[in-house]
Design a protein around this motif. Structure first.
Motif, short mmCIF file in Angstrom:
data_model
loop_
_atom_site.label_atom_id
_atom_site.label_comp_id
_atom_site.label_asym_id
_atom_site.label_seq_id
_atom_site.Cartn_x
_atom_site.Cartn_y
_atom_site.Cartn_z
N THR A 1 17.59 1.29 49.78
CA THR A 1 18.70 2.22 49.97
C THR A 1 19.43 1.89 51.27
O THR A 1 18.82 1.52 52.27
CB THR A 1 18.17 3.66 50.02
N VAL A 2 20.74 2.03 51.25
CA VAL A 2 21.53 1.78 52.45
C VAL A 2 21.20 2.83 53.51
O VAL A 2 21.22 4.03 53.25
CB VAL A 2 23.04 1.82 52.13
N LYS A 3 20.90 2.36 54.73
CA LYS A 3 20.61 3.26 55.85
C LYS A 3 21.78 3.41 56.80
O LYS A 3 21.91 4.44 57.47
CB LYS A 3 19.38 2.76 56.62
N VAL A 4 22.64 2.39 56.89
CA VAL A 4 23.80 2.49 57.77
C VAL A 4 24.99 1.81 57.11
O VAL A 4 24.86 0.72 56.54
CB VAL A 4 23.52 1.87 59.16
N LEU A 5 26.13 2.47 57.16
CA LEU A 5 27.38 1.92 56.64
C LEU A 5 28.25 1.57 57.84
O LEU A 5 28.59 2.42 58.66
CB LEU A 5 28.09 2.94 55.75
N ALA B 1 28.78 -8.38 65.22
CA ALA B 1 28.76 -6.93 65.42
C ALA B 1 27.78 -6.26 64.47
O ALA B 1 27.02 -5.37 64.86
CB ALA B 1 30.16 -6.37 65.22
N VAL B 2 27.77 -6.69 63.21
CA VAL B 2 26.85 -6.12 62.23
C VAL B 2 25.40 -6.38 62.64
O VAL B 2 24.54 -5.49 62.56
CB VAL B 2 27.14 -6.69 60.83
N ARG B 3 25.11 -7.59 63.10
CA ARG B 3 23.75 -7.90 63.54
C ARG B 3 23.34 -7.02 64.72
O ARG B 3 22.23 -6.49 64.75
CB ARG B 3 23.65 -9.38 63.93
N ARG B 4 24.23 -6.86 65.70
CA ARG B 4 23.90 -6.04 66.86
C ARG B 4 23.70 -4.58 66.48
O ARG B 4 22.86 -3.88 67.06
CB ARG B 4 24.99 -6.18 67.93
N ILE C 1 16.81 -1.42 62.32
CA ILE C 1 16.62 -1.51 60.88
C ILE C 1 16.85 -2.94 60.42
O ILE C 1 17.43 -3.76 61.13
CB ILE C 1 17.57 -0.57 60.11
N GLY C 2 16.41 -3.24 59.21
CA GLY C 2 16.64 -4.55 58.63
C GLY C 2 18.06 -4.67 58.09
O GLY C 2 18.67 -3.68 57.67
N LEU C 3 18.58 -5.89 58.10
CA LEU C 3 19.94 -6.11 57.59
C LEU C 3 20.05 -5.81 56.10
O LEU C 3 21.15 -5.55 55.60
CB LEU C 3 20.36 -7.56 57.85
N ASP C 4 18.92 -5.81 55.39
CA ASP C 4 18.98 -5.51 53.97
C ASP C 4 19.25 -4.03 53.69
O ASP C 4 19.43 -3.63 52.53
CB ASP C 4 17.71 -5.96 53.25
N VAL D 1 8.22 -8.82 56.33
CA VAL D 1 8.66 -8.04 57.49
C VAL D 1 7.60 -7.13 58.09
O VAL D 1 7.86 -6.47 59.10
CB VAL D 1 9.90 -7.18 57.12
N ASN D 2 6.41 -7.04 57.51
CA ASN D 2 5.46 -6.00 57.97
C ASN D 2 4.28 -6.53 58.78
O ASN D 2 3.29 -5.81 58.98
CB ASN D 2 4.94 -5.19 56.79
N ARG D 3 4.36 -7.75 59.27
CA ARG D 3 3.22 -8.31 60.00
C ARG D 3 2.83 -7.48 61.21
O ARG D 3 1.66 -7.44 61.62
CB ARG D 3 3.53 -9.75 60.43
#
Length: 393
Positions: free
Chosen positions: A27-31, A107-110, A117-120, A326-328
């Motif tokens: 699910t999208v967390k940030v728009l 900007a999106v990466r930052r 959060i993850g980019l996904d 991503v959970n290591r």
């Protein structure tokens, strides 16, 4: 100028040039919003006094109520654009502002890094197809949408959750509290350990009740990085586990001097006989934490509580771990808390055990642990819990 308008059926979902993801993805967390000709009608630096598109403000408020965070990635003068957001009364709806002249992919990466959060779980909306293509090329997992689709975003499955919890409604305010913590950390002159101690962290760990189930379900669906096994549970499953004498379902809540983090953790364990025949065990089937508390030392604190609770019942603590991309860090948390690998099953599933002769781990010194057993004196309860385990025959 052309602004956001209701999209037709052919426009449903993210563009193929984006993540290529559909409702099965997180699910999208940030728009992340562009401003000129996307959020408002016009270009603020060209002397316009642009007004927001009604469809854009409706989407902002609907998604905010649902717990989706908003951020800005815009090519403009930061002071001018920020002042216009404030005049429109929209500034408070945005958690992170990235307004400069650099690539929007940066900007999106930052923004993802700032929120933790993850980019996904990031989506991006912009009226310019070149900007969308640049973001999609740099971050294929980011879902990209044209401005014309803004009116339909709230109805897309990737922006919807089964339940809207109290935590979701307050998510934006909590991330603003996190911004205050970040500034305090940057200004702090001492060590990281001293900064943690200065926060006045209080971690409450208690049995989950009926009012916690929606948030517990939400955590299993939304949390991917700080998650030991990736299992998800719906409300009937969680209700049955809470009622089962063979299971323990714990929720963790966190506060500090900057405010309330809300419910940030879930631990689900099963009481069972050890399959090797050397005594009863309590197997941690799922441990997860909100990414907002990644640097607070909450993992060892919650794991330690689970260990002490199991030992108090004469059970050996065990834990499952299913590795993902991503959970290591959760395996590191288990190892740091004293667990060692005792077995491995198919597809990389690990079984870890707490050494039978080891003393239970003490609560971390930088936080106050509160449990239902002794709400008025939690430190004494934790000490007594550890002492009883050490003295048990």
């Amino acid at each position: 100028m052309t602004g956001p308008r209701q999209s037709g059926p052919q426009q449903s979902g993210a563009e193929p040039t984006g993540a290529g993801q559909r409702s099965a993805e997180p699910t999208v967390k940030v728009l992340v919003w562009d401003l000129d000709d996307t959020l408002w009608d016009g270009t603020v630096l060209e002397g316009d006094d642009p007004v927001p598109f009604p469809a854009a403000t409706a989407a902002l408020r609907a998604l905010d109520e649902r717990g989706v965070l908003h951020a800005v990635a815009s090519r403009s003068d930061r002071a001018v654009a920020t002042a216009h957001l404030e005049r429109l009364g929209l500034h408070e709806l945005f958690t992170v502002l990235e307004i400069d002249w650099g690539p929007k992919s940066g900007a999106v990466r930052r923004i993802a890094e700032a929120i933790g959060i993850g980019l996904d779980t990031v989506a991006f909306v912009d009226n310019d197809p070149v900007e969308r293509a640049e973001v999609a090329a740099a971050h294929p997992v980011v879902r990209c949408y044209p401005a014309e689709q803004v009116a339909a975003l709230a109805e897309l499955p990737e922006f919807r959750t089964e339940f809207v919890t109290a935590d979701a409604r307050e998510r934006r305010l909590r991330y603003r509290g996190e911004a205050l913590r970040t500034r305090a950390r940057e200004d702090h002159q001492g060590s990281p350990e001293e900064f943690l101690a200065s926060l006045g962290l209080e971690l409450t760990v208690r049995q989950a009740g009926p009012d916690d189930l929606a948030r517990a379900h939400e955590l299993t669906v939304r949390t991917h990085q700080l998650n030991t096994t990736g299992r998800t549970y719906d409300l009937p499953e969680l209700r049955a586990l809470c009622d089962s004498p063979d299971h323990r379902v714990l929720v963790a809540e966190l506060t500090d001097r900057f405010g309330d983090y809300g419910t940030i953790g879930l631990a689900l364990s099963e009481r069972t006989g050890h399959r090797k025949g050397d005594g009863p065990a309590e197997v941690l089937r799922l441990l997860l934490l909100s990414c907002r508390v990644m640097s607070r030392g909450i993992g060892p604190a919650l794991i330690g509580h689970v260990v002490r609770a199991a030992l108090a019942e004469g059970r050996r603590p065990l834990a499952e771990f299913v590795p993902t991309d991503v959970n290591r860090v959760m395996l590191v948390n288990l190892r740091f808390a004293g667990f060692t690998v005792v077995g491995q099953e198919g597809e990389g599933r690990l079984l870890l055990g707490y050494p039978p002769a080891a003393s239970p781990p003490p609560p971390p010194g930088h936080l106050r642990l509160i449990t239902p057993e002794a709400p008025a004196a939690p430190e004494a309860a934790a000490t007594r819990e550890a002492s009883d385990a050490r003295n048990r025959p």
